[in-house]
Write an enzyme that holds these catalytic residues in place. Structure first.
Site, short mmCIF file in Angstrom:
data_model
loop_
_atom_site.label_atom_id
_atom_site.label_comp_id
_atom_site.label_asym_id
_atom_site.label_seq_id
_atom_site.Cartn_x
_atom_site.Cartn_y
_atom_site.Cartn_z
N TYR A 1 2.52 4.11 15.90
CA TYR A 1 1.26 3.28 15.72
C TYR A 1 0.19 4.40 16.08
O TYR A 1 -0.99 4.51 15.31
CB TYR A 1 1.29 2.30 16.33
CG TYR A 1 0.00 1.40 15.82
CD1 TYR A 1 -0.15 0.57 14.84
CD2 TYR A 1 -1.10 1.06 17.07
CE1 TYR A 1 -1.18 -0.07 14.49
CE2 TYR A 1 -2.15 0.36 16.69
CZ TYR A 1 -2.20 -0.13 15.55
OH TYR A 1 -3.35 -0.85 15.39
N VAL B 1 0.71 -1.18 0.24
CA VAL B 1 0.07 -0.10 0.02
C VAL B 1 0.74 1.32 -0.14
O VAL B 1 0.36 2.42 -0.12
CB VAL B 1 -1.11 0.06 1.47
CG1 VAL B 1 -1.99 -0.98 1.13
CG2 VAL B 1 -0.33 -0.07 2.46
N ASN C 1 -7.32 -1.87 5.15
CA ASN C 1 -7.05 -2.52 6.41
C ASN C 1 -5.54 -2.76 6.72
O ASN C 1 -5.21 -2.85 7.70
CB ASN C 1 -7.88 -4.25 5.96
CG ASN C 1 -7.25 -5.10 7.36
OD1 ASN C 1 -7.73 -5.00 8.36
ND2 ASN C 1 -6.59 -5.79 6.94
N SER D 1 -0.08 7.19 13.55
CA SER D 1 -0.65 6.94 12.33
C SER D 1 -2.24 6.54 12.57
O SER D 1 -2.98 6.97 11.55
CB SER D 1 -0.27 5.38 11.80
OG SER D 1 -0.28 4.52 12.50
N1 NAD Z 1 -5.28 -7.40 15.91
C1 NAD Z 1 -5.76 -6.02 16.78
O1 NAD Z 1 -5.67 -6.21 18.03
C2 NAD Z 1 -5.83 -4.77 16.16
C3 NAD Z 1 -6.12 -3.81 17.22
C4 NAD Z 1 -6.53 -2.40 16.56
C5 NAD Z 1 -6.19 -2.34 14.84
N2 NAD Z 1 -6.00 -3.23 14.30
C6 NAD Z 1 -5.61 -2.98 12.96
O2 NAD Z 1 -6.55 -3.74 12.17
C7 NAD Z 1 -5.88 -3.95 10.85
C8 NAD Z 1 -5.58 -5.63 10.70
O3 NAD Z 1 -4.90 -6.19 11.63
P1 NAD Z 1 -4.87 -7.61 11.93
O4 NAD Z 1 -4.57 -7.95 13.46
O5 NAD Z 1 -5.56 -8.45 11.02
O6 NAD Z 1 -3.16 -7.88 11.60
P2 NAD Z 1 -2.35 -9.02 10.69
O7 NAD Z 1 -0.97 -8.57 10.95
O8 NAD Z 1 -3.08 -10.15 10.72
O9 NAD Z 1 -2.78 -8.53 9.17
C9 NAD Z 1 -2.20 -7.27 8.58
C10 NAD Z 1 -2.10 -7.59 7.12
O10 NAD Z 1 -1.61 -6.19 6.64
C11 NAD Z 1 -0.55 -6.68 5.66
N3 NAD Z 1 0.42 -5.70 5.55
C12 NAD Z 1 1.67 -5.39 6.10
N4 NAD Z 1 2.32 -4.36 5.73
C13 NAD Z 1 1.72 -4.04 4.27
C14 NAD Z 1 1.79 -3.43 3.08
N5 NAD Z 1 2.77 -2.43 3.25
N6 NAD Z 1 0.98 -3.35 2.19
C15 NAD Z 1 0.00 -4.10 2.13
N7 NAD Z 1 -0.36 -5.17 3.17
C16 NAD Z 1 0.61 -4.91 4.17
C17 NAD Z 1 0.22 -7.90 6.38
O11 NAD Z 1 1.00 -8.63 5.55
C18 NAD Z 1 -0.99 -8.71 7.01
O12 NAD Z 1 -1.77 -9.61 6.01
C19 NAD Z 1 -4.50 -3.45 11.01
O13 NAD Z 1 -4.60 -2.25 10.36
C20 NAD Z 1 -4.44 -3.13 12.52
O14 NAD Z 1 -3.52 -2.08 12.81
C21 NAD Z 1 -5.75 -4.64 14.98
#
Ligand code: NAD
Length: 250
Positions: free
Chosen positions: A156, A63, A89, A159
């Site tokens: 984080y 992204v 996402n 962002s």
């Molecule tokens: N899991 C949590 O507790 C939580 C809490 C708050 C927010 N979030 C947010 O939810 C979203 C998804 O989180 P998750 O827990 O499923 O994480 P995850 O790590 O399982 O999935 C995130 C995905 O983003 C992909 N990614 C990383 N860098 C990238 C790039 N440069 N371009 C494209 N894709 C890229 C990764 O390969 C991964 O598949 C994120 O934005 C995260 O910040 C998660």
């Protein structure tokens, strides 16, 4: 009832976690899905989309790459003819105290978590404007302004707070064009990603702060995302939907 038949969705970071569950739920509701990520697991997610009777297009997409996002959109339009839904996402959450954090660490988090949202939004906008219809859902975090959470996530938090500010302002711009933009604000979600960067005690402490007493399931996030991505959510824009088991209440 959410009916996404004839809708086309692009999901970033769809190779695992919340993005994967969102891609498959969108397909279950009838949407064709463009599955994008930087990891090879997108092939499996593409198959999961097709197993639900929808069409899938699988594309590697970092992204942070503005031009690549434009190319993916071009391919999507060639294949499906329209783009109705974008789920921004993709995200990373490395931990570092300010003392440990280098300018490169800071920049990488901002580039992926915030600039990535801008890049993919810019890419889909011309098509959504032509259609006079679009649903954009950005994934923020409770740490982006709702809770302090932890002292080693300031890049984080910046962002994810930026994602909420972007969402509120862009929604004003996009409303007259038939496009809504909303943010999802997750609390702790059991995707395994937090475990990769946090100590077990930190996770337990966050769960202890969560009134429902557990982490969220990725499916529970996906269902909220899919609702905001649906036609019946037309009157919701610029909003932040907190999906956190009550974490930010206390
Ligand atoms: N899991 C949590 O507790 C939580 C809490 C708050 C927010 N979030 C947010 O939810 C979203 C998804 O989180 P998750 O827990 O499923 O994480 P995850 O790590 O399982 O999935 C995130 C995905 O983003 C992909 N990614 C990383 N860098 C990238 C790039 N440069 N371009 C494209 N894709 C890229 C990764 O390969 C991964 O598949 C994120 O934005 C995260 O910040 C998660």
């Amino acid at each position: 009832m959410i009916d996404l038949n004839d809708r086309v969705a692009i999901v970033t970071g769809a190779g695992r976690g919340i993005g994967k569950e969102t891609a498959t739920l969108l397909a279950e509701q009838g949407a064709d899905v463009v599955v994008t990520d930087v990891i090879p697991e997108i092939e499996d997610v593409g198959e999961a989309v097709e197993e639900r009777g929808a069409n899938a297009l699988v594309h590697e997409l970092d992204v942070t790459d503005y031009e690549r996002a434009q190319d993916v959109v071009e391919d999507t339009l060639e294949e499906f003819g329209r783009i109705d839904i974008l789920v921004n996402n993709a995200g990373i959450f490395p931990t570092a105290t300010l003392e440990e954090m280098s300018p490169e660490d800071w920049q990488q988090v901002i580039d992926i978590n915030l600039t990535g949202v801008f890049n993919c939004t810019k890419a889909v906008l011309p098509a959504m404007e032509d259609q006079g219809y679009g649903r954009i859902v950005n994934i923020s975090s409770a740490s982006g302004g709702h809770v302090g959470w932890s002292g080693d996530l300031s890049h984080y938090a910046a962002s994810k707070g930026g994602v909420v500010g972007f969402t509120r302002s862009a929604a004003i711009d996009l409303g007259p064009k038939g496009i809504t933009m909303n943010a999802i604000v997750p609390g702790m979600v059991d995707t395994g990603a937090a475990e990769e960067v946090s100590e077990e005690e930190e996770i337990e402490a966050a769960v202890a702060m969560t009134p429902v007493g557990r982490q969220g399931d990725p499916e529970e996030l996906a269902s909220s995302i899919v609702y905001l991505a649906s036609e019946p959510a037309a009157f919701i824009t610029g909003a932040s939907l907190v999906v956190d088991g009550g974490l930010t209440l206390v």
